[in-house]
Write a protein that holds these residues in place. Structure first.
Motif, PDB file in Angstrom:
ATOM      1  N   ILE A  10       0.863  -1.176   0.000  1.00 35.95           N
ATOM      2  CA  ILE A  10       0.000   0.000   0.000  1.00 35.95           C
ATOM      3  C   ILE A  10       0.901   1.226   0.000  1.00 35.95           C
ATOM      4  O   ILE A  10       1.708   1.408   0.917  1.00 35.95           O
ATOM      5  CB  ILE A  10      -0.939   0.022   1.216  1.00 35.95           C
ATOM      6  CG1 ILE A  10      -1.908  -1.161   1.170  1.00 35.95           C
ATOM      7  CG2 ILE A  10      -1.712   1.336   1.266  1.00 35.95           C
ATOM      8  CD1 ILE A  10      -2.838  -1.244   2.375  1.00 35.95           C
ATOM      9  N   ILE A  57      -7.333  -0.028  -2.009  1.00 36.39           N
ATOM     10  CA  ILE A  57      -6.834  -0.438  -0.692  1.00 36.39           C
ATOM     11  C   ILE A  57      -7.773  -1.457  -0.058  1.00 36.39           C
ATOM     12  O   ILE A  57      -7.328  -2.475   0.495  1.00 36.39           O
ATOM     13  CB  ILE A  57      -6.637   0.791   0.218  1.00 36.39           C
ATOM     14  CG1 ILE A  57      -5.513   1.668  -0.340  1.00 36.39           C
ATOM     15  CG2 ILE A  57      -6.333   0.360   1.652  1.00 36.39           C
ATOM     16  CD1 ILE A  57      -5.331   2.992   0.378  1.00 36.39           C
ATOM     17  N   ASN A  71       3.617  -1.275   4.168  1.00 33.64           N
ATOM     18  CA  ASN A  71       3.006   0.046   4.301  1.00 33.64           C
ATOM     19  C   ASN A  71       4.013   1.111   3.891  1.00 33.64           C
ATOM     20  O   ASN A  71       4.909   1.463   4.654  1.00 33.64           O
ATOM     21  CB  ASN A  71       2.554   0.234   5.752  1.00 33.64           C
ATOM     22  CG  ASN A  71       1.905   1.591   6.019  1.00 33.64           C
ATOM     23  OD1 ASN A  71       1.793   2.422   5.122  1.00 33.64           O
ATOM     24  ND2 ASN A  71       1.485   1.797   7.250  1.00 33.64           N
ATOM     25  N   THR A  73       3.106   4.269   2.867  1.00 37.18           N
ATOM     26  CA  THR A  73       2.413   5.551   2.847  1.00 37.18           C
ATOM     27  C   THR A  73       3.280   6.616   3.512  1.00 37.18           C
ATOM     28  O   THR A  73       4.371   6.338   4.016  1.00 37.18           O
ATOM     29  CB  THR A  73       1.069   5.428   3.573  1.00 37.18           C
ATOM     30  OG1 THR A  73       1.296   5.024   4.935  1.00 37.18           O
ATOM     31  CG2 THR A  73       0.174   4.403   2.885  1.00 37.18           C
ATOM     32  N   ALA A  77       0.454   8.864   7.933  1.00 40.01           N
ATOM     33  CA  ALA A  77      -0.560   7.831   7.721  1.00 40.01           C
ATOM     34  C   ALA A  77      -0.110   6.451   8.187  1.00 40.01           C
ATOM     35  O   ALA A  77      -0.908   5.508   8.164  1.00 40.01           O
ATOM     36  CB  ALA A  77      -0.928   7.772   6.238  1.00 40.01           C
ATOM     37  N   GLU A  80      -2.354   4.714  11.078  1.00 41.83           N
ATOM     38  CA  GLU A  80      -3.723   4.424  10.644  1.00 41.83           C
ATOM     39  C   GLU A  80      -3.755   3.275   9.646  1.00 41.83           C
ATOM     40  O   GLU A  80      -4.570   2.341   9.765  1.00 41.83           O
ATOM     41  CB  GLU A  80      -4.350   5.666  10.014  1.00 41.83           C
ATOM     42  CG  GLU A  80      -5.763   5.437   9.490  1.00 41.83           C
ATOM     43  CD  GLU A  80      -6.333   6.637   8.757  1.00 41.83           C
ATOM     44  OE1 GLU A  80      -7.428   6.526   8.199  1.00 41.83           O
ATOM     45  OE2 GLU A  80      -5.659   7.689   8.731  1.00 41.83           O
ATOM     46  N   VAL A  81      -2.864   3.317   8.662  1.00 44.42           N
ATOM     47  CA  VAL A  81      -2.852   2.268   7.644  1.00 44.42           C
ATOM     48  C   VAL A  81      -2.402   0.936   8.242  1.00 44.42           C
ATOM     49  O   VAL A  81      -2.981  -0.113   7.938  1.00 44.42           O
ATOM     50  CB  VAL A  81      -1.956   2.689   6.456  1.00 44.42           C
ATOM     51  CG1 VAL A  81      -1.785   1.538   5.471  1.00 44.42           C
ATOM     52  CG2 VAL A  81      -2.550   3.901   5.761  1.00 44.42           C
ATOM     53  N   ARG A  84      -5.249  -0.646  10.029  1.00 42.19           N
ATOM     54  CA  ARG A  84      -6.208  -1.218   9.083  1.00 42.19           C
ATOM     55  C   ARG A  84      -5.720  -2.571   8.566  1.00 42.19           C
ATOM     56  O   ARG A  84      -6.501  -3.505   8.412  1.00 42.19           O
ATOM     57  CB  ARG A  84      -6.437  -0.265   7.905  1.00 42.19           C
ATOM     58  CG  ARG A  84      -7.297   0.937   8.215  1.00 42.19           C
ATOM     59  CD  ARG A  84      -7.592   1.727   6.947  1.00 42.19           C
ATOM     60  NE  ARG A  84      -8.400   0.956   6.006  1.00 42.19           N
ATOM     61  CZ  ARG A  84      -8.696   1.360   4.770  1.00 42.19           C
ATOM     62  NH1 ARG A  84      -8.220   2.526   4.330  1.00 42.19           N
ATOM     63  NH2 ARG A  84      -9.437   0.613   3.980  1.00 42.19           N
ATOM     64  N   SER A  94       6.115  -1.814   8.016  1.00 41.31           N
ATOM     65  CA  SER A  94       5.947  -0.387   7.763  1.00 41.31           C
ATOM     66  C   SER A  94       7.270   0.275   7.422  1.00 41.31           C
ATOM     67  O   SER A  94       8.312  -0.056   8.001  1.00 41.31           O
ATOM     68  CB  SER A  94       5.354   0.291   9.004  1.00 41.31           C
ATOM     69  OG  SER A  94       5.287   1.693   8.847  1.00 41.31           O
TER      70      SER A  94
END
Length: 359
Positions: A10, A57, A71, A73, A77, A80-81, A84, A94
């Motif tokens: 993502i 997404i 992740n 992003t 973010a 939060e991502v 999710r 991440s």
């Protein structure tokens, strides 16, 4: 080796190309799908890799064939991502930092613990031959007991080359939270967790001018400090001096130096995976280049996911270490704001050294 780890991404910004290049070399990781808020960016990435799908997404998170999501992003973010992704029943890796602040980072780890999911966090540059060889030098007693270290990163600012640098100058950005994870993570690998910090910070300008791309000449506001100095007290007793700046032009200082009772060592740029490790002992008349003796050879961004595929929950680029690095950096900023010494509440287990091996 078992089946490869099925992975989704993502966030299809500029960093994704480096992950794609690494994944293309790995038998342990299979990229299944990519997603982005701008579907055209995801489509452009998918078009580069045969068999990879461009999804929304929600579609990516609902895909039962994906077990881990990367992740990529923007820092604001990340938390939060990541939450999710965890809520969708998947592991998450991440980009750094783990979150824009410690409270959000702790929330990610709690969510993962409650759901029984694994969290990983960049940087995985520390798993390359540069930092890992330096770590072996220390563990083999080549410089004696470590006493101190210095870590220095200066640049006049990312707006000179990045076409959309806004997030570097918002909360969650700045030289410490942007570049500090490389240096702080390396120092943790080399000298262990941090127990206390002091710090000072300043800001040279309240706005920056974009130097490239379609927005060249546009001004962006600066909402964070852009020159930070900290002293980290490690649980081992060693002291690290950290300088992170978006205000200085250049430096001749080593990226990282470690000083021990019987020798000193130059560690290569922790934003890269390799480079020369130099050691000078009391008996030496000059610096001696060390042959690589630990770490993943010719590694690239995403090797932390390869490590996860090999060793499971003991993967070295862990959320625990990422959170401790974030806590250390946030504590430096808090120390600078309050002009006091700040204890670092979190800690982490320093992961096992990577024995010298190819991908």
């Amino acid at each position: 080796m078992g089946q490869p780890l099925n992975v989704g991404i993502i966030g299809c910004g500029s960093i994704v190309a480096q992950y794609l290049a690494t994944f293309a070399r790995l038998e342990t990781v299979r990229l299944v799908a990519v997603a982005d808020l701008m579907i055209e960016r995801a489509a452009a990435v998918a078009a580069e890799v045969p068999g990879v799908r461009a999804l929304s997404i929600d579609e990516l998170l609902a895909d039962p064939g994906i077990s881990l999501v990367v992740n990529l992003t923007i820092p604001l973010a990340h938390a939060e991502v990541s939450e999710r992704i965890i809520a969708a029943g998947k592991d998450v890796y991440s980009e750094k930092p783990l979150a824009a602040d410690g409270a959000a980072g702790a929330g990610v780890l709690r969510a993962a613990d409650d759901a029984g999911r694994w969290v990983g966090c960049a940087p995985d540059t520390v798993l390359g031959t540069g930092v890992q060889t330096a770590r072996r030098v220390i563990e083999d007693g080549r410089i004696g007991r470590p006493i101190a270290a210095t870590a220095t990163m200066v640049t006049p600012g990312h707006e000179r080359w990045h076409p959309n640098p806004d997030f570097y100058y918002l909360p969650g950005g700045g030289p410490l939270l942007d570049m500090g994870p490389y240096y702080v993570s390396a120092l943790i690998h080399l000298l262990g967790p941090v127990v206390s910090v002091v710090g000072s910070a300043s800001r040279l300008r309240d706005e920056r001018v974009i130097g490239s791309g379609d927005r060249a000449g546009e001004r962006v506001p600066v909402e964070i400090d852009t020159h930070i100095t900290g002293v980290l007290e490690h649980a081992s007793g060693a002291l690290s001096t950290l300088v992170m700046s978006f205000d200085a032009v250049a430096t001749r200082s080593a990226n990282i130096e470690v000083h021990g009772e019987s020798g000193s060592m130059v560690v290569p740029d922790p934003n890269t995976f390799d480079g020369d490790v130099l050691v000078r002992s009391l008996a030496d008349v000059d610096w001696v280049v060390q042959e690589p003796s630990a770490g993943y050879i010719d590694a690239g961004r995403g090797v932390g996911i390869h490590d996860r595929a090999l060793v499971g929950d003991d993967a070295r680029a862990s959320g625990e270490l990422g959170y401790h690095a974030l806590d250390v950096m946030e504590s430096v900023l808090r120390a600078a704001a309050t002009r006091t010494a700040v204890p670092v509440v979190s800690t982490c287990v320093v992961p096992a050294r990577v024995e010298l091996q190819s991908l």
